[in-house]
Design an enzyme around this catalytic site. Sequence first.
Site, short mmCIF file in Angstrom:
data_model
loop_
_atom_site.label_atom_id
_atom_site.label_comp_id
_atom_site.label_asym_id
_atom_site.label_seq_id
_atom_site.Cartn_x
_atom_site.Cartn_y
_atom_site.Cartn_z
CG ASP A 69 -2.04 1.11 1.31
OD1 ASP A 69 -1.90 1.87 0.35
OD2 ASP A 69 -2.43 1.48 2.20
CG ASP A 121 -3.58 4.03 -2.41
OD1 ASP A 121 -2.79 3.46 -2.14
OD2 ASP A 121 -4.60 4.54 -2.11
#
Length: 508
Positions: A139, A318
């Site tokens: 992440d 992201d």
Amino acid sequence: MYAIFVFIVSHPNLISGMAKYLFYNHQISFYRFKNRLSKKLILNQDNKIMNISYSKLIFLFLFVCLLQSKQIEIQRKQTGNSVYNEAYNQSQINTDFSSGSLEQSYNFITQELNNIDDYQYVVQIYIGQSKEPFNFLLDTGSNILWIPGTECNLQDNHCHTKDIYDYSKSQTAIVNKDKKIEIQYGQGKCEGYLGSEYIRIYQESQPFKAEILFTSSDKDMDGMQSHGILGLSNSKSTKNYLEYAVEQEIISSSVFALELKNLPDISYFYYDNIPEYKLSNTIFVNTASKERWLIDVIGFYMNDSDYTDSSNQTVLIDSGASFMHLTKSLYDKFIHNYASNVCFYQYGEYVCSCQQEILNQNLPIIKFYTQEGILQISPQDYVIKKGQKCILAIDFQDTFDFNILGDVLLRKYFVIFDKQKQQMGFGNVENKIQHLQPLSMLIVFSIFSVFTFMLLCAVIYKVIILKKGQYQQEQDQEQINQTLLGNNIQLNLQDLERRSSYSARSSS
């Protein structure tokens, strides 16, 4: 000629200043010309001043162009050397996956990722001296490494998995229970206690200490297919686990890269430097934040339509987001103008046709313009398979004032994350990224033509001024000669009259 174009494009302020300088000198000469009859000496002085100014200006222009051409030549040589060394670098890479998921070379490590239905990309690392393997969602949108801790065993606490790390049985784990930490994601949250424990990047690597959040509970995380999350954001206030590894001399660099693919292709996680053969088609973009992987955007287009506004000046890269999340205003325009023609809303998602030809006819190519290049996403990138149907991998979010480009973008480009230099690289071997020129060739030629025209006008104006000055001088001289001649004639007539009068008196 190329150097001149590059000079004009890259030095607009200098060009503007040169133009102002020309016009300023012309204006001074004009006012002086008005007073030439009374101050004729100024003309010659002006000629010297103007000649010196033009000489300096032309010399400055040629000098800067020469410097620019030298710089371009150096860059070309560097690029040539990089390409020349590519074959050598490739020959040094070990392609023997003896571990089944790990490739370790003399200057970088490649780890195979577990792709879960093209929705989540998971990496395995080992926790504690007992080397317990855990799967973590990569992440780049968050900054904490967390794993379900001992408290998840409690009956009243809800955790998305029963596989926990019981730090109470570890002699090396340190946990601070004085303060509970909560992390809020776009969807879901977790809370727990900060601590530290030994980590191994792969099973046989040397251990190093890193900060870990041992969660006691989480909410709305049931769809997550990993044990925890491995935060790799750009946060200056928090170190990621690669930075801890560099500090303790386990690896040499915290730079990492992601190469995500659709199934059945294999996805990879690169770290401890990046292989040279992956850099040949890469552009680098400076980050717009020291906390997130944000980059500035100067234009947002759907096909050839400009949708740029204040809500899309930055985008977040992201890897923790499966979809692309647009701001609400952009999302509404996308649905109304395009998606509603070929997709329909059903059970919380847009279901679209799976025929590529229909998608290409009705859905746009989405383009994010940066100063260095164009990131573009096609319908085949953001319409993905889900079982027997195809769904739209674009959603909206109204929490942030930027767009979020998740795995939809990361599957298209090989993306490098360099926290130390505060930059990101975008590229791949298939050359899918298109470089954005600062100005089109037409505009460059126009600017060059305007500048040349201005210079030509200045020269013509100078010639006209000189000609007028010379003509005026000739007129003045002629007038002076005529005046002098007229005065002489008048004096001669008066002298003749005096002599005639004197002769007449003498004869009488």
